[in-house]
Write an enzyme that holds these catalytic residues in place. Structure first.
Site, PDB file in Angstrom:
ATOM      1  N   ARG A   1      45.921  56.392  41.308  1.00  0.00           N
ATOM      2  CA  ARG A   1      44.965  55.340  40.977  1.00  0.00           C
ATOM      3  C   ARG A   1      45.331  54.716  39.629  1.00  0.00           C
ATOM      4  NH1 ARG A   1      39.564  59.048  41.894  1.00  0.00           N
ATOM      5  NH2 ARG A   1      39.880  59.541  44.118  1.00  0.00           N
TER       6      ARG A   1
ATOM      7  N   ASP B   1      43.552  52.164  36.490  1.00  0.00           N
ATOM      8  CA  ASP B   1      42.271  51.711  35.965  1.00  0.00           C
ATOM      9  C   ASP B   1      42.158  50.200  35.980  1.00  0.00           C
ATOM     10  OD1 ASP B   1      41.359  54.295  35.414  1.00  0.00           O
ATOM     11  OD2 ASP B   1      42.282  54.298  33.432  1.00  0.00           O
TER      12      ASP B   1
ATOM     13  N   ARG C   1      47.827  55.743  27.956  1.00  0.00           N
ATOM     14  CA  ARG C   1      47.186  54.876  26.967  1.00  0.00           C
ATOM     15  C   ARG C   1      46.789  55.656  25.714  1.00  0.00           C
ATOM     16  NH1 ARG C   1      42.617  52.051  30.394  1.00  0.00           N
ATOM     17  NH2 ARG C   1      42.068  51.170  28.337  1.00  0.00           N
TER      18      ARG C   1
END
Length: 255
Positions: A49, A51, A196
């Site tokens: 997945r 974001d 991140r």
């Protein structure tokens, strides 16, 4: 028949990969497009997945169908029903035991930064803006402390649902590409916001605000509250998963 697809997308206008009931997602757009081609519902399983705002260079999905279409038909039919920001780039039949997520042996991400005092315009959707100069060589040196299998709790989102924080980072490099600073990282798997958060911790090192040894200290300390801020989503692209050669997938997703 089980079919694998390669999917690229600009994630700017989506709420992420996973289908949601309350907004646009890449999975939702893809499944709706495939359903039009198949003339029946289609459910896809992805390698991973992403974001909201994160992009995909070659996301891999699989789905099962009894509908007779050639591979070109799946690609062109899906693309004709997808928004301009999403495209299916290839399709091919795979063995019934292939699984887009569980068969993957590695995953790669790229994070692109624009370090200048003027905000980006032309590529604003695909880079993160850093107002101060960055020393890519210092960032690269610091990042090497992350290579290997470690507990990455210091770079794990509070909302992460993974059973444990141990991951194996196979490579990470930071380099200049024209005016950009680029971080590329490969691992067996990633925690929620892991890339991140790593980038957000490398930025103070690139600015000269932290020593290069800070990354090793953060890793050992396993404390998310001490590490750097989460870097913005727009700079991140999921380059894709990597599979063993016996699955016969395109070179871009094969080890």
């Amino acid at each position: 028949m089980r079919i694998a697809l390669g999917v690229e997308y600009d994630g700017t206008d989506f709420l992420g990969w996973q289908r949601l009931s309350h907004g646009k997602t890449v999975q939702g757009a893809l499944e709706d497009a495939l359903a039009r081609v198949a003339d029946m519902p289609v459910e896809v399983t992805a390698a991973g997945r992403t974001d909201a705002g994160v992009h995909g260079r070659c996301q891999v999905v699989h789905f099962d169908t009894d509908v007779a279409r050639d591979m070109r038909g799946w690609v062109l039919g899906a693309c004709s029903n997808l928004p301009r920001s999403v495209a299916v780039t290839w399709a091919q039949p795979v063995a019934d035991d292939f699984h887009a997520r569980f068969s993957a042996r590695a995953r790669q991400y790229r994070y692109r930064l624009l370090p200048r005092y003027v905000r980006p315009a032309l590529d604003a959707r695909f880079v993160a803006w850093e107002r101060k100069p960055l020393d890519a060589s210092r960032m690269h040196e610091a990042a090497q402390a992350l290579i290997g299998e470690h507990d990455f709790s210091a770079f794990r989102a509070v909302s992460c649902q993974a059973a444990h924080a141990r991951r194996n980072v196979r490579s990470i490099r930071v380099f200049r590409d024209d005016i950009h600073v680029v971080v590329e990282i490969e691992a067996n798997a990633f925690l929620h916001h892991m890339v991140r958060n790593i980038v957000g911790s490398l930025i103070p090192i690139g600015r000269g605000e932290q020593e290069t040894g800070w990354m090793a200290k953060l890793l050992a300390g396993q404390d998310r509250e001490v590490a750097g801020a989460t870097a913005p989503a727009e700079g991140l692209t999921f380059l894709g998963p990597r599979y063993e050669a016996h699955w016969g997938l395109p070179p871009e997703v094969t080890l």
